[in-house]
Structure formats: structure tokens, C-alpha cells
Scaffold this active site. Structure first.
Site, PDB file in Angstrom:
ATOM      1  CB  SER A 144      -0.970   0.004   1.186  1.00  0.00           C
ATOM      2  OG  SER A 144      -0.296  -0.223   2.396  1.00  0.00           O
ATOM      3  CG  HIS A 195      -1.201   4.011   4.128  1.00  0.00           C
ATOM      4  ND1 HIS A 195      -2.456   3.819   4.679  1.00  0.00           N
ATOM      5  CD2 HIS A 195      -0.810   2.786   3.672  1.00  0.00           C
ATOM      6  CE1 HIS A 195      -2.788   2.545   4.559  1.00  0.00           C
ATOM      7  NE2 HIS A 195      -1.809   1.905   3.959  1.00  0.00           N
TER       8      HIS A 195
END
Length: 220
Positions: A144, A195
Site C-alpha cells: 500500500s 501510507h
């Protein structure tokens, strides 16, 4: 951080269905290769997840640098794999056609390692700022972070677009920041620092010196 065994991997089956709907012939080679690698390592992990995840303690203090290579391509469960790889499918199709396959492969390789480094820096900063050594032990896996970096690139190469985040129409310029906060609020267990590291690396490429450094290293 162990996978649940003895059940049908519904997320994996749905991912394979999504790929079949797009058609292998319509997926650029590097994107297809990344999908295949992640699926293969999900089914045949190099080591158990606690031995491939990246953290300050494991990556920096214990010098397990191989985790920088392994952690992005291992996933906690089939739904973790599904959401990341569906996102990779669409981002890869758009960006690989724009950037061409060789350069896109170079970006994936550099981002995968660099995001792990930035992640450790962010977690180390949290240790110092909050005086909480538990952040040294926070271990992350998954693709991610790379996807957030690719989102920054996609928004850079396609300016003026509008993205939908939780039903809200957000300018693509700010969508990654809104999505960063939204994902953390909806799923507190996700890696906020991972992230954020992806967004920062994406900005280092689009607005900072990273692209020039990569070109210089490649002899371009």
C-alpha cells in the site's frame, strides 16, 4: 500477524476474477509481473510475516535490510492482497503506458525500498517526539505504501481530475491526503506511517530531487 488458515481465500479468487475481466492481454508486462509476484508470495511466502515485516527494531537496529525487499510484497491476508492488487492493476495500466515499462519497473523497484526507509524514519521520529519506544516495534507489510506513491504520480500526470473519497468529490491534487486520513479513521490498524511514507516518496519524485537522482543513476 499470522494468516488465517483453513478457509477459502475469497479475496484471492475475487482478485483473479478481476484480472480475468480486464484480460491478461490488456495488462502491461510490468504491472502483470507485479501482480504475479505478489500473488505468488502470498501463496508461497519466503518466511512467516513476523520475519519479513519492516520496523525500526528489525530493519535498523538488527540490520535486517532484506526486509526492505520482502515486506512490500507480502500481505497479511487475502483481502489485504485483493485491495492492494486491484489498486495496482488500475494504477499500473495508466502509469506504465505513460512512463513505459522499463522506467515503470525502475520506479517500482526504487519506491519499494525507499518507502521502507522513509517509514522507519517516520517511526523513529514518533519514538522521539512521543517518547514511546513501542513505535520501534511497529512492523508493517504490504504494497500500500507503493500504491500511495503511485497515486501521487498518477495525480501529477493527470492534473485537474476529481476523485471520490467516501462519496466526497475531492480534487485529485489533495485526494491522497484525504484518503490517508480516511483509511486511518476507518481502519485504525492500517499503517498510517507506511501510507504517509508512500505519499512523501511520491512527492520526492514529482516535486523533489528523486527523479533527477534516478535518471543520473540510470545514466540518462
Amino acid at each position: 500477524m499470522q494468516r488465517r488458515q483453513g478457509r477459502v481465500n475469497a479475496g484471492l479468487l475475487l482478485l483473479l476474477y478481476q484480472i480475468s475481466q480486464v484480460g491478461l492481454q490488456n495488462i502491461p508486462s510490468v504491472t502483470l509481473g507485479v501482480l504475479a509476484l505478489n500473488i505468488f508470495l502470498f501463496l508461497n511466502p519466503v518466511r512467516p510475516l513476523p520475519e519479513v515485516c519492516i520496523s525500526v527494531n528489525e530493519g535498523f537496529y538488527r540490520r535486517n535490510w532484506q526486509r526492505l525487499l520482502l515486506s512490500p510484497f507480502h500481505h497479511a491476508d487475502d483481502w489485504h492482497l485483493y485491495y492492494n492488487m486491484v489498486s495496482m492493476l488500475w494504477k499500473g495500466i495508466m502509469l506504465e503506458k505513460k512512463l513505459k515499462s522499463v522506467w515503470f519497473a525502475y520506479i517500482i523497484a526504487v519506491f519499494s525500498v525507499l518507502i521502507g526507509v522513509v517509514y522507519m524514519v517516520l517511526e523513529f521520529m514518533l519514538v522521539k517526539i512521543l517518547d514511546d519506544p513501542s513505535y520501534e516495534m511497529t512492523c508493517a507489510v504490504g504494497f500500500s505504501g507503493v500504491l500511495f506513491a503511485l497515486k501521487v504520480l498518477n495525480n501529477h500526470y493527470n492534473p485537474g481530475r476529481v476523485s471520490s473519497v467516501l462519496g466526497l468529490q475531492i480534487s485529485s491534487k489533495y485526494a491522497c491526503w484525504v484518503e490517508l486520513v480516511a483509511i486511518h479513521l476507518i481502519s485504525p490498524g492500517t499503517s498510517f506511517a507506511g501510507h504517509l511514507a508512500g505519499i512523501l516518496v511520491g512527492l520526492m519524485y514529482t516535486m523533489g530531487p528523486l527523479k533527477k537522482i534516478m535518471k543520473a543513476c540510470a545514466g540518462i
